[in-house]
Design a protein around this motif. Structure first.
Motif, PDB file in Angstrom:
ATOM      1  N   LEU A  83       0.820  -1.204   0.000  1.00 45.62           N
ATOM      2  CA  LEU A  83       0.000   0.000   0.000  1.00 45.62           C
ATOM      3  C   LEU A  83       0.859   1.260   0.000  1.00 45.62           C
ATOM      4  N   LEU A  98     -10.664   1.107   3.684  1.00 45.90           N
ATOM      5  CA  LEU A  98     -10.313   0.593   2.364  1.00 45.90           C
ATOM      6  C   LEU A  98     -10.738  -0.863   2.230  1.00 45.90           C
ATOM      7  N   CYS A 135      -6.642   4.925   6.179  1.00 47.49           N
ATOM      8  CA  CYS A 135      -5.587   5.773   5.612  1.00 47.49           C
ATOM      9  C   CYS A 135      -6.043   7.228   5.646  1.00 47.49           C
ATOM     10  N   ALA A 181       2.025   1.788  -3.443  1.00 48.47           N
ATOM     11  CA  ALA A 181       0.922   2.254  -4.283  1.00 48.47           C
ATOM     12  C   ALA A 181       0.627   3.727  -4.045  1.00 48.47           C
ATOM     13  N   VAL A 182       0.647   4.157  -2.793  1.00 49.15           N
ATOM     14  CA  VAL A 182       0.380   5.564  -2.483  1.00 49.15           C
ATOM     15  C   VAL A 182       1.446   6.452  -3.119  1.00 49.15           C
ATOM     16  N   LEU A 212      -6.698   3.460  -4.291  1.00 45.40           N
ATOM     17  CA  LEU A 212      -6.158   2.586  -3.242  1.00 45.40           C
ATOM     18  C   LEU A 212      -7.206   1.584  -2.778  1.00 45.40           C
ATOM     19  N   TYR A 247      -4.751  10.912   3.898  1.00 38.39           N
ATOM     20  CA  TYR A 247      -3.853  11.500   2.902  1.00 38.39           C
ATOM     21  C   TYR A 247      -4.084  13.006   2.881  1.00 38.39           C
TER      22      TYR A 247
END
Length: 814
Positions: free
Chosen positions: A513, A604, A562, A516-517, A534, A564
């Motif tokens: 993850l 998620l 998560c 990926a972020v 995500l 962000y």
């Protein structure tokens, strides 16, 4: 009634009952089935009645009766298992024999045949003295404790058992109360029971154990008190009888110790603590001294060897316990290395894998004491016996446990060795599990730390400090993570996430993850779109892992949270989105603390649910606190109290953000956390007008020259003359592309960020430019290739309307 025949020519043995005292006593035995037929006839029965077996077996037993009146004994009540009484039997010679009979109903072992066993004791010549002499011998020589107390509860007589138990003679005890002979709490209870026996005339009992002088704590007697009455029924004394129940007591104590060990050994996954728990349980209940020595864990990470090879053995002292204030084994302290000679009992124990019990007269002990200076305590402290027990679990040899007695008189017994083996086995399993847990935790921690950022990137938008604390419970390391990602336009992204679960699976998912972020952040996706992508990734991971392992718990990280956030130091605006994660806290420059009202969004992996962005302006010097839920989920306080403590710690002035991190953790944590904790603290900076220049441009190729001039003038004002040539080339290409392929309005912006110069050209078109390789005779197509060659990095950033092409060049060499 039919009589048994008496052959005239045969004279049977006719023992005269009157002369029976001249013979030895014997027992006459016969068996009779349920139909009353004699099925067995013993030699004693022949001597008593004169019939040989062939004359009786198979015939009705009633024929042995002397008269019909006695036939009433032929019938016994249904279900009765025993009968006794006196019957007149007919001797073979015809005379009557009065004898007492005892009959038992019994069944064959398989429960099939049922019969009666009839026995009769025939008196003979006495072999022992009778009467008072025999009773006197019984009193004085019984191994049990016997004593007589008068009505004042003073001792009148005591047998040898009492004398041996108390190490006192009868004459020394006569005339004294029991509380004066043995001044123990149990003696008070015994005297109370004796007084009850005198008053009520009923026997009394004491369930406690008497522990007289000179007898170890493990020995004692279960005691009863019987009133002694004269012929008129008056109670004139009380008899104390104490039965030795040492074996029963020891067995019970061993069972209690085993039960206690189940709750005291292996309470943690700490190897040294578990070893000490074994020593603490064994002393003083089993031994006077206990030591636990462990083999070093292989550095390769493999399991310990199944058996130790012959030869000297090097181990490390892991635990020690003694009844003495100063340990008898003071030469080797906990943590020290100890080397056992090849033929010493500990070395042989590890080689053979079998426990052993040694007396001090054994040659192995003498050889060990002579070869090993560390074994001097065996002689110096008067050790009576030693047990050496290997620590083995799941086929692996972990070490050895030593037990000895030097204060107690009794040496160890075989039952003690079995108990020591059981205690050691329990500790060995716990230590083996602790070592496996330690290896797995180390592996997971190594993976976790390799996936987390080792250093924070150099950027001008934020001052940043971070902390990561792994969980301190058996569940292991979780999947919490944080990241700081520089973006285009001097912006910075802050990420904090929490993967469901613990262990290697959670750490590996976290690594996926985080990667990926970073990938999604590089294409400058807004926070809500990034979380949507995500979310799709978690769904794909879940599908892949679920198909490979249907029983996988929380496959792919479903339920992961998560947060962000993107901060722009030019506009001082912060854009955030969160997926089931706790909201960030903000501290204003004036010290006010509050939560940002970021829409929660689903965790998620659920799919199909939208994420929303939240945008706010942060004054320069504001502090952002991003964290995982492990920070607030503290077991000794509720969530409101935890929030109050966090807000109070954030509000206090601090010279550095490192101090803020430490203060937050110190105020909230009183012990190792139950869950992982990631904490990210950031203080905002601002790029003011003296570091940013922007120009609006007309959609006319003629303005390209003016754009170059504006950029050149600004660089000279900033003292960046050496960067003018490259900047002019990039401005020309980017502005020309915007005029040719984009739509107005068009804007040129330069940002001077420390050692980086950023050139941005924005237009209202959403078409993304692509770099291509121009052919030899093409007049165009080389613009973006030239920009890529001249810049450190470049890219496209989309907005709600339009796009921005940006390029960064390093000023470190300028």
């Amino acid at each position: 009634m039919e009589r048994l025949p008496t052959p005239p020519d045969e004279r049977p043995d006719k023992p005269d009952v009157s002369d029976a005292s001249l013979e030895s006593a014997y027992t006459a035995t016969a068996t009779i089935d349920e139909q009353g037929i004699v099925t067995g006839w013993s030699e004693g029965a022949r001597r008593l009645l004169g019939y040989v077996p062939s004359e009786v077996v198979g015939r009705p037993a009633v024929r042995l009766l002397a008269d019909e009146a006695a036939g009433t004994a032929r019938h016994t009540p249904a279900g009765k298992e025993r009968w006794s009484g006196t019957l007149a039997l007919r001797h073979r010679d015809g005379r009557r024999v009065e004898t007492g009979l005892l009959a038992h109903r019994r069944s064959s072992p398989d429960g099939g045949v049922t019969e009666w066993l009839v026995v009769s004791a025939v008196a003979g010549r006495p072999r022992t003295p009778a009467g008072e002499a025999l009773r006197e011998w019984t009193f004085t020589q019984s191994p049990d404790i016997l004593a007589i107390f008068d009505t004042d509860l003073r001792l009148v007589g005591a047998n040898a058992g009492m004398e041996r138990a108390l190490s006192l003679t009868e004459s020394e005890m006569q005339g004294l109360h029991l509380t004066e002979i043995a001044p123990y709490p149990v003696s008070d209870e015994a005297e109370r029971k004796m007084r009850l026996a005198l008053e009520t005339g009923e026997p009394q009992y004491v369930e406690a154990y008497i522990r007289p002088t000179g007898v170890s704590p493990e020995r004692g007697w279960s005691t009863s008190f019987a009133p002694l009455k004269d012929p008129d029924g008056r109670v004139c004394a009380v008899c104390l009888t104490a039965h030795d129940r040492s074996g029963e007591y020891l067995a019970r104590q061993r069972m209690l110790l085993l039960n206690e060990a189940g709750s005291r050994i292996g309470t943690t996954l700490d190897i040294a603590h578990t070893a000490q728990e074994l020593a603490d349980v064994a002393v003083p209940q089993l031994a006077d001294f206990a030591a636990v020595d462990l083999l070093d864990v292989p550095q390769t990470g493999d399991e310990p060897a199944a058996a130790q090879a012959p030869g000297p053995v090097t181990m490390r002292r892991a635990a020690l316990r003694s009844v003495a204030e100063e340990s008898p084994d003071s030469l080797v302290a906990v943590g020290d290395t100890i080397v056992y000679p090849a033929l010493s009992p500990p070395a042989e124990c590890l080689t053979t894998g079998r426990a052993a019990l040694y007396e001090m007269t054994d040659s192995a002990i003498a050889r060990w004491a002579a070869q090993d200076p560390g074994a001097a305590w065996i002689r110096e402290y008067g050790t009576r016996s030693v047990m050496v027990v290997p620590m083995r679990a799941r086929g692996n040899t972990l070490g050895v446990a030593l037990f000895s007695r030097h204060r107690r008189r009794e040496p160890f017994e075989s039952d003690d060795l079995l108990l020591a083996e059981e205690l050691t086995a329990r500790a060995a399993v716990s230590i083996h599990n602790a070592r496996r847990y330690t290896r797995e935790r180390t592996t997971t921690m190594t993976l976790q730390r390799s996936l987390l950022p080792h250093t924070l990137p150099d950027q001008a938008a934020l001052d940043i400090a971070s902390r990561y604390l792994p969980a301190g419970t058996r569940a292991g390391v979780g999947g919490d993570w944080f990241d700081v990602i520089p973006l285009s336009g001097a912006r910075v992204a802050l990420v904090v996430g929490d993967v469901v679960g613990h262990g290697i699976r959670a750490s590996a998912t976290m690594g996926r993850l985080r990667t990926a972020v970073r990938t999604l952040a590089d294409v400058d996706l807004p926070p809500d779109e990034l979380l949507t992508h995500l979310d799709d990734l978690v769904l794909h991971l879940s599908a892949d892992e679920g198909s490979a392992d249907p029983a996988a718990e929380t496959a792919g990280g479903i339920g992961t949270t998560c947060l962000y956030a993107v901060y722009d130091p030019v506009s001082r605006r912060c854009t955030l989105a969160r997926a089931g994660h706790p909201p960030p806290a903000v501290v204003t420059p004036e010290g006010a603390v509050y939560f940002l009202d970021v829409p929660a969004g689903p965790p998620l992996g659920l799919g199909g649910l939208p994420f929303e962005t939240f945008e706010t302006e942060l004054p320069e010097g504001s502090v952002l606190a991003l964290y995982t839920d492990g920070l607030l989920e503290i077991r000794d306080r509720d969530i409101d109290e935890a929030l109050d403590k966090m807000f109070a710690a954030l509000a206090l002035p601090a010279a550095t953000l490192e101090t803020v991190c430490d203060r937050v953790l110190t105020s909230l944590l009183t012990h190792r956390p139950d869950d992982d904790i990631a904490l990210l603290i950031a203080r905002t900076r601002a790029l003011h007008a003296d570091r940013v220049a922007a120009w609006d441009l007309a959609s006319d190729p003629a303005v390209v020259a003016q754009a170059r001039k504006n950029a050149t003038d600004q660089l000279e004002a900033w003292g960046l003359d050496d960067a003018v040539f490259i900047t002019e080339l990039m401005v020309s290409e980017l502005v020309t592309n915007a005029i040719r392929y984009g739509h107005p309005p068009i804007q040129l912006r330069l940002i001077h960020e420390n050692s980086t110069l950023i050139c941005e050209v924005s237009d209202s078109s959403s078409t993304t430019p692509h770099m291509r390789r121009a052919r030899t005779f093409d007049e165009g197509g080389r613009g973006l290739l030239l920009v890529a060659q001249l810049s450190e990095r470049w890219g496209t950033r989309h907005a709600a309307v339009g796009k921005t092409i940006w390029a960064e060049q390093s000023l470190s060499g300028v």
